[in-house]
Design a protein around this motif. Sequence first.
Motif, mmCIF file in Angstrom:
data_model
loop_
_atom_site.group_PDB
_atom_site.id
_atom_site.type_symbol
_atom_site.label_atom_id
_atom_site.label_comp_id
_atom_site.label_asym_id
_atom_site.label_seq_id
_atom_site.Cartn_x
_atom_site.Cartn_y
_atom_site.Cartn_z
ATOM 1 N N GLU A 197 0.851 -1.200 0.000
ATOM 2 C CA GLU A 197 0.000 0.000 0.000
ATOM 3 C C GLU A 197 0.881 1.242 0.000
ATOM 4 O O GLU A 197 1.019 1.949 1.004
ATOM 5 N N GLU A 247 0.704 4.233 -1.467
ATOM 6 C CA GLU A 247 0.131 5.571 -1.271
ATOM 7 C C GLU A 247 -0.144 5.853 0.204
ATOM 8 O O GLU A 247 0.097 6.959 0.692
ATOM 9 N N ARG A 248 -0.647 4.851 0.919
ATOM 10 C CA ARG A 248 -0.905 5.049 2.343
ATOM 11 C C ARG A 248 0.405 5.207 3.108
ATOM 12 O O ARG A 248 0.495 6.007 4.050
ATOM 13 N N TYR A 277 3.136 6.480 1.822
ATOM 14 C CA TYR A 277 3.620 7.823 1.464
ATOM 15 C C TYR A 277 2.961 8.880 2.350
ATOM 16 O O TYR A 277 3.621 9.798 2.840
ATOM 17 N N GLU A 278 1.660 8.740 2.558
ATOM 18 C CA GLU A 278 0.935 9.715 3.377
ATOM 19 C C GLU A 278 1.469 9.740 4.805
ATOM 20 O O GLU A 278 1.628 10.806 5.410
ATOM 21 N N GLN A 304 4.888 11.461 4.690
ATOM 22 C CA GLN A 304 4.713 12.881 4.378
ATOM 23 C C GLN A 304 4.241 13.646 5.621
ATOM 24 O O GLN A 304 4.720 14.757 5.899
ATOM 25 N N GLN A 350 9.905 7.650 2.435
ATOM 26 C CA GLN A 350 8.947 8.430 1.654
ATOM 27 C C GLN A 350 9.286 8.334 0.170
ATOM 28 O O GLN A 350 8.397 8.171 -0.682
ATOM 29 N N ALA A 361 7.052 6.733 -2.826
ATOM 30 C CA ALA A 361 6.745 7.447 -4.066
ATOM 31 C C ALA A 361 7.147 6.622 -5.280
ATOM 32 O O ALA A 361 6.415 6.547 -6.278
ATOM 33 N N ALA A 398 4.759 3.856 -5.834
ATOM 34 C CA ALA A 398 3.473 4.381 -6.301
ATOM 35 C C ALA A 398 3.546 4.828 -7.756
ATOM 36 O O ALA A 398 2.570 5.365 -8.287
ATOM 37 N N ARG A 450 5.936 7.011 -9.093
ATOM 38 C CA ARG A 450 6.379 8.401 -9.274
ATOM 39 C C ARG A 450 7.895 8.492 -9.070
ATOM 40 O O ARG A 450 8.361 9.040 -8.068
#
Length: 387
Positions: free
Chosen positions: A75, A77-78, A80-81, A84, A100, A104, A107, A109
Amino acid sequence: MNSQLGEAQEKLQRFEKFLKQDPNNIRLLEDSADLLISLGQAAEARKYLEDALALKRGDEGLRFKLGSAYLASGEAERAYEVYQNLVADGVKHPAVRYNQAYAAFNAGRPAEAIEILDEIDQSGRAQLPRFLYLRARALYYARRNDEALAEIGQFVNRHPDDWDGLALQAQIVEDSGDLKTAASIAAKVLAVRPDDVVANLVVGEVAMFMQQPDQAETYLRKVVALTPDNGRAWSALGFVAVERRQIDAAIEHFNRAVARMPDHLGTWHGLAWSQILRNDLVGARQSVEAAMQVDRTFADNHGTLAVILFFQGKQDEAQQAMKRGVRLNPKSAASLFAQSLLMSAKGDPAAGQATIRKIIEGRRLPDGTTMEQAIARHVAALGRPAK
C-alpha cells in the motif's frame, strides 16, 4: 530456519494471549506488530500498530512502523501519506525521507522519489546503505539511463555481492546496448539466485536480440511463471514468436504485454506488424492509433500507418502518412518501408491497386522478399536496444 519460524509463531500466540488480558498494552501491541512484520504478515501487523496509535496518538516511532507495514503490504500511497505527515510534523530523520522516496517510487512516481532523495544531505545518505540503489532505480524508471548507470556502478563498487544491485546493473547495461556485459552480470546473479526475475529477463532478452529463440524462451518463460504480469517478458516472447514465424502466438503475447504496459511503443508496433501479417488491417490500425496516443511525434507510428493505408488501397493517405514519418525521422524504418511500397506502385492508382493485390496474394514484395521475412525482420529490430 523452520525452528526459528516455529519459535516466532509460538511467541506470537503468547502475545495474543496476553493481549486478550491487557488489550491496551502499547508495548505488547508494538512487539506483536514487529513479530508479524518479521513473519511477512505486514497486513496483520497494521491492526496492532493502528490500535497502538489510537492509544498513543502522534507517536513518531509507531507512525514510522505503520508506514513500513503499509509498504510491506503493497500500500504505497498510504505509506507515502504516513511519511509525508511525519516530515510535515518536523521529523527530519533520513530514514523517514528515504522511506517516503521509496513509497513514491512504488506508487509509480520515480521523478518525485529522486527529488526527495536529493533533499537528503551527505551525512544522512551515509546512514542509508541502499541510498544509491534506490536512486539508481528511480533514475532508471525516470528514463535517465546514463545517470542510473553511473549511480548503480557506484553502488555495486561498494557492495559487490549485492545481488539486487547487480541485477539492476545488468538491466541498465542491457538497455544501454552493451548486451555482452549485461548477460555476463546477469549470469553471475543467476549462479547464486537462479529465480531472480530481473536476471532471467536480461538473459532472455539478450538471447532474443542475438536471435537465439530457444534459449530466449527458456528464460522468458521462467520470468512469466514467476511474475505473470511482467509485460516486458511477454513483449520479448512476442518478438521470439515472430522470429519463429509463429504469428498467432506473437499476437497473443503482444496483447498480454500491452495490457500490462500500455505506454510501450515497441510492443504496440510488434502487435501492429504481426496483425498486418495476419491481414488484420483494422486491428493493426487500432494498435497504431494506441501508439499515437502515447507519442504522436514517433516517426514509426506514421510509417506503420502508411503501410496499413497502402494495403487498404488508400495510396494518397499512405503517401501523406509516409511523408510525416520521414519528416520526423529520415531513418524511420517503417516510413522507409512504406516509401518503398509506394514507389513500387509508381503513383498510378490502377497499377498501384494491381501491385497491392500482387503483394497480398503472392505474399512477396517487389524485390522478391516475402512479406513474412521483411516484416519479421522489421518486428525483430523493434525489440533491439539502440547501439
